[in-house]
Design an enzyme around this catalytic site. Structure first.
Site, PDB file in Angstrom:
ATOM      1  NE  ARG A   1      -4.249  -1.418   0.053  1.00 44.79           N
ATOM      2  CZ  ARG A   1      -4.395  -2.415  -0.815  1.00 44.79           C
ATOM      3  NH1 ARG A   1      -3.408  -2.720  -1.646  1.00 44.79           N
ATOM      4  NH2 ARG A   1      -5.516  -3.117  -0.841  1.00 44.79           N
TER       5      ARG A   1
ATOM      6  CD  GLU B   1      -3.035   2.927  -5.494  1.00 52.20           C
ATOM      7  OE1 GLU B   1      -4.032   2.206  -5.709  1.00 52.20           O
ATOM      8  OE2 GLU B   1      -1.934   2.475  -5.150  1.00 52.20           O
TER       9      GLU B   1
ATOM     10  CG  HIS C   1      -2.433  -0.939  -6.672  1.00 55.26           C
ATOM     11  ND1 HIS C   1      -2.801  -0.235  -5.553  1.00 55.26           N
ATOM     12  CD2 HIS C   1      -2.350  -2.238  -6.281  1.00 55.26           C
ATOM     13  CE1 HIS C   1      -2.944  -1.073  -4.522  1.00 55.26           C
ATOM     14  NE2 HIS C   1      -2.675  -2.294  -4.956  1.00 55.26           N
TER      15      HIS C   1
END
Length: 315
Positions: free
Chosen positions: A235, A264, A283
């Site tokens: 994360r 994000e 990601h």
């Protein structure tokens, strides 16, 4: 009125779900929120469809969304990171929160290693130089991982796979995990400070919590072995991004490979875009052909388990 109108609704915060997962949810009407649903989009769908379950692929689920879904029994993460769900709000409302633990472990561990190797061998940079007409054989030296130390922060399903790959590369593997009672063969449990000081490569595989937010900051990065590589497929909130840019600019870190970010999608423009020794990916560590199916099936199975258990309890 269609037959589906009588079925309980499962809301998916995405535009799709693996066919195998949809097959499992045959007794439900599955409603998709779209490719990048906003909070308002999800609230509107919850008010309209009153889902009994939400499968979370993109975005966050907060108290406002929960309150818009009067029949909500379970929030099921399409993956392992439930920090995007307000767990306190869910508990206060009697809503179960579940994760598809381990469903994307192979995919994420492989991507972590893709970033480790890309950092150690400067793969993207050498490719760009070759395309620009350069031949850097006389001036380039890569890092050899054999004999070096891999430090893993987190030793769950993903961390253990990353450890096994490290051992196969001939690395000494150390790990920090306050919840691990024992380590796999060949892996030594150490304190965080020992891990920072000894590791040639540090790879993050822990969940994000209120306690470990920005655990990597100016102070902790200064304790890293000079010239170390940092990889984050966990994360983004684990790292103070400004401090990381400084550590890369000073040479304290040789390179970083990042698959997750504090905000994000990553905000653009972003300081990372101008740092040559950072390798970026959006990601997608957990996004592979097999993981897509495994996460969908895991998320669907968790929905079914909670709803069946509650039906039994109510009866």
């Amino acid at each position: 009125m269609s037959a589906s109108a009588h079925k309980p609704v499962v809301l998916v915060t995405a535009a799709d779900l693996a066919p195998q997962a949809l097959d499992m949810l045959g007794d439900f009407e599955v409603v998709f929120a779209g490719k990048q649903p906003t909070e308002d989009d999800i609230v509107a769908l919850c008010e309209r469809h009153k889902p009994v379950a939400i499968i979370v692929r993109y975005g966050k689920v907060n108290a406002r969304i929960m309150d818009a879904a009067a029949n909500l029994q379970v929030i099921s993460k399409h993956g392992s990171g439930i920090d995007v769900i307000d767990q306190e709000a869910a508990a206060a409302r009697g809503i179960a929160v579940r994760a598809a633990v381990g469903a994307n472990a192979a995919a994420v561990a492989e991507h972590a290693w893709a970033l480790i190797l890309a950092c150690a061998k400067a793969v993207p940079q050498l490719d760009a130089r070759m395309r620009a007409g350069h031949w850097d054989k006389a001036v380039h030296k890569s890092v050899e991982l054999d004999g070096g130390t891999l430090g893993l922060v987190g030793l769950g399903a993903i961390g253990r796979r990353a450890a096994a790959i490290g051992l196969a590369f001939g690395m000494k593997v150390i790990a920090f995990d306050p919840y691990a009672k024992e380590a796999p063969a060949g892996v030594k449990l150490v304190s965080l400070d020992e891990l920072y000081a000894q590791s040639d490569v540090v790879s993050l595989h822990c969940p994000l919590t209120a306690e470990n937010r920005k655990m990597l900051n100016r102070d902790t990065l200064s304790r890293f072995k000079p010239g170390a590589i940092l990889v984050n497929t966990a994360r983004g909130g684990l790292i103070d991004e400004a401090a990381l840019v400084e550590a890369l600019a000073s040479g304290q870190l040789r390179a970083a490979g990042l698959d997750s970010f504090d905000v994000e999608p990553m905000t653009v423009p972003h300081p990372f875009q101008g740092v040559a020794n950072i390798i970026l990916s959006p990601h997608i560590g957990g996004v592979s052909d097999a993981a897509y199916v495994n996460m969908g099936k895991g998320a669907a199975a968790n929905v079914l388990a909670v709803i069946e258990e509650r039906a039994r309890t109510a009866a």
